[in-house]
Enzyme design. Structure first.
Site, PDB file in Angstrom:
ATOM      1  N   SER A   1      -4.681  -7.671   6.661  1.00 21.83           N
ATOM      2  CA  SER A   1      -5.635  -6.557   6.608  1.00 21.83           C
ATOM      3  C   SER A   1      -6.759  -6.639   7.622  1.00 21.83           C
ATOM      4  O   SER A   1      -7.580  -5.716   7.711  1.00 21.83           O
ATOM      5  CB  SER A   1      -6.217  -6.422   5.198  1.00 21.83           C
ATOM      6  OG  SER A   1      -5.235  -5.920   4.316  1.00 21.83           O
TER       7      SER A   1
ATOM      8  N   ARG B   1       7.259   3.160   1.577  1.00 20.57           N
ATOM      9  CA  ARG B   1       6.563   2.261   0.671  1.00 20.57           C
ATOM     10  C   ARG B   1       5.396   2.921  -0.060  1.00 20.57           C
ATOM     11  O   ARG B   1       5.128   2.603  -1.218  1.00 20.57           O
ATOM     12  CB  ARG B   1       6.054   1.038   1.446  1.00 20.57           C
ATOM     13  CG  ARG B   1       5.418  -0.003   0.545  1.00 20.57           C
ATOM     14  CD  ARG B   1       5.062  -1.257   1.296  1.00 20.57           C
ATOM     15  NE  ARG B   1       4.264  -2.145   0.462  1.00 20.57           N
ATOM     16  CZ  ARG B   1       3.564  -3.166   0.913  1.00 20.57           C
ATOM     17  NH1 ARG B   1       3.593  -3.464   2.197  1.00 20.57           N
ATOM     18  NH2 ARG B   1       2.855  -3.915   0.095  1.00 20.57           N
TER      19      ARG B   1
ATOM     20  N   TYR C   1      -8.628  -0.043  -3.530  1.00 22.06           N
ATOM     21  CA  TYR C   1      -8.008  -0.600  -2.327  1.00 22.06           C
ATOM     22  C   TYR C   1      -6.618   0.004  -2.160  1.00 22.06           C
ATOM     23  O   TYR C   1      -5.834   0.025  -3.108  1.00 22.06           O
ATOM     24  CB  TYR C   1      -7.941  -2.118  -2.449  1.00 22.06           C
ATOM     25  CG  TYR C   1      -7.568  -2.830  -1.171  1.00 22.06           C
ATOM     26  CD1 TYR C   1      -8.082  -2.417   0.050  1.00 22.06           C
ATOM     27  CD2 TYR C   1      -6.706  -3.922  -1.197  1.00 22.06           C
ATOM     28  CE1 TYR C   1      -7.746  -3.072   1.222  1.00 22.06           C
ATOM     29  CE2 TYR C   1      -6.373  -4.598  -0.042  1.00 22.06           C
ATOM     30  CZ  TYR C   1      -6.891  -4.161   1.169  1.00 22.06           C
ATOM     31  OH  TYR C   1      -6.550  -4.808   2.321  1.00 22.06           O
TER      32      TYR C   1
END
Length: 411
Positions: free
Chosen positions: A61, A158, A174
């Site tokens: 990330s 996804r 998140y």
């Protein structure tokens, strides 16, 4: 050797971490810290040579900051706006409903969305999207439909199949919003995200060793550190070859350029991005000054702030997002988490920070004029030991920086 260095050396010797790379500097690099600790692998038959500044890691990330910068470059050029619905670029998000809960039979209750998803909401994790496994409702929805999206290798495969977990703009969670922002950059620029970053971010900052697809860079793959995981019984780390999220179920690389998690880099290369943020006001190499200010400006409403700070009361989440005291007020800007108040002996109000799943953590303090990077390769995310070492490193760096300036001012 300073206290934090001794503590990290001992953590390596005791195999509490395999190793890490620590970097910090100020604007003109008159203050600079760079040191490596430990080794590339704890695998008995692996490469246990000392970790180096050019050792390659999955930075996960830490990719998000770079994607956010690229999206803001397109906003600057008038090719995108922060507040318009994003459906003209990502029509696949237009019809997603909001998951309100489940009926008595466990069937999902999904309702039509009222608010549009915008680029701002994607960049600030306020769109209602969420990563699988993070929200109880999304977990139950996946179980109901007998789906495992974690094995999907594209952004849409996804992340676009699950419903939203809240009305856009009304909370914080998140999310893969910045993975979608990467797809926005690709569709608007008509370039792959890697090609765009090479031309508009990595190139201008002198970054050479970054890639979304490690197979395309065998020279980098040869320098890749092994991943380690925490053994909860012994407290020590051990080698793991478990599938990571940058691989599919057959341990093949993910197809798409995942703007929220996909980059491999060395610490010495990634710190160039952070230093570029720090000095951008002077040279405007990557963004105009006003745009950089916008990148650092908090963009959550009251409900978003409350949701974020409630999320950070969880130990794992708090550790993964810097390991700061839980009572420290935090909010979210377009580029990362932002500190609302000065912290004793540490980061100042307005400092932006984020990290990566294998326990990497960075800060950019524009007020003090200081950046820090702790880079490791340990799972699971939010590892308590890694967070403890990160905090000791950051506090030690601020102490050194104060001393280098001959200042006794409270930081």
């Amino acid at each position: 050797m300073s206290d934090f260095e001794q503590i990290i050396e001992k953590a390596c010797e005791d195999q509490e971490i395999p190793g890490c790379v620590l970097l910090a500097s100020n604007h003109d690099e008159s203050f600079k810290y760079a040191k490596t600790f430990g080794k590339r692998s704890v695998r008995p038959d692996g490469d246990q040579s000392p970790i180096q500044f050019n050792t390659v890691m999955w930075i996960a990330s830490c990719t998000k900051l770079m994607t956010s910068i690229c999206a803001m470059q397109l906003v600057e050029r008038g090719l995108l706006t922060l507040d318009a619905p994003i459906y003209g670029v990502i029509p696949e998000l237009k019809d997603q409903k909001v998951l309100e809960g489940f009926d008595d039979d466990g069937k999902p209750i999904e309702v039509e969305r009222k608010n549009p998803i915008t680029l701002k909401l994607l960049l600030t994790h306020s769109s209602g999207l969420t990563y699988e496994g993070l929200h109880p409702n999304s977990n139950e929805w996946l179980k109901f439909h007998n789906l495992d999206v974690s094995t999907e290798t594209t952004v849409l495969g996804r992340f676009s199949r699950m419903p939203l977990v809240f009305e856009p703009g009304t909370s914080w969670m998140y999310s893969p919003g910045i993975d979608f922002a990467g797809l926005v950059v690709e569709r608007v620029s008509k370039m792959s995200l890697e090609e765009y970053m090479k031309k508009n971010l990595w190139g201008p900052l002198g970054v050479k060793d970054m890639t979304f697809h490690l197979e395309s860079r065998p020279d980098m793959k040869a320098r890749l550190a092994d991943m380690s995981k925490r053994n909860t019984d012994t407290g020590k780390v051990e080698f793991t070859d478990e599938r990571q999220t940058y691989q599919d179920a057959n341990k093949k690389e993910v197809e798409d350029y995942m703007g929220g998690q996909g980059v491999f880099s060395s610490a010495e290369e990634y710190v160039k991005i952070l230093h570029g943020l720090l000095i951008n006001d002077e040279n405007e190499t990557i963004l105009k000054k006003a745009t950089m200010d916008t990148l650092f400006t908090p963009h959550l409403n009251k409900e978003g702030d409350e949701s974020l700070n409630a999320f950070l009361q969880n130990d794992m989440a708090n550790n993964a997002m810097g390991g700061l005291p839980k009572d420290s007020e935090r909010t979210y800007a377009l580029g990362g988490l932002v500190i609302r108040d000065d912290l004793p002996k540490g980061v100042r109000k307005g400092t932006m920070m984020w990290g990566g799943l294998p326990n990497l953590s960075w800060t950019c303090d524009r007020t003090t004029g200081l950046i820090t990077l702790y880079a490791g390769q340990v799972v699971p995310p939010g590892d308590a030991k890694s967070a403890e070492l990160t905090q000791k490193f950051q506090l030690g760096i601020y102490e050194r920086y104060n001393q280098s300036r001959g200042s006794n001012a409270r930081m």
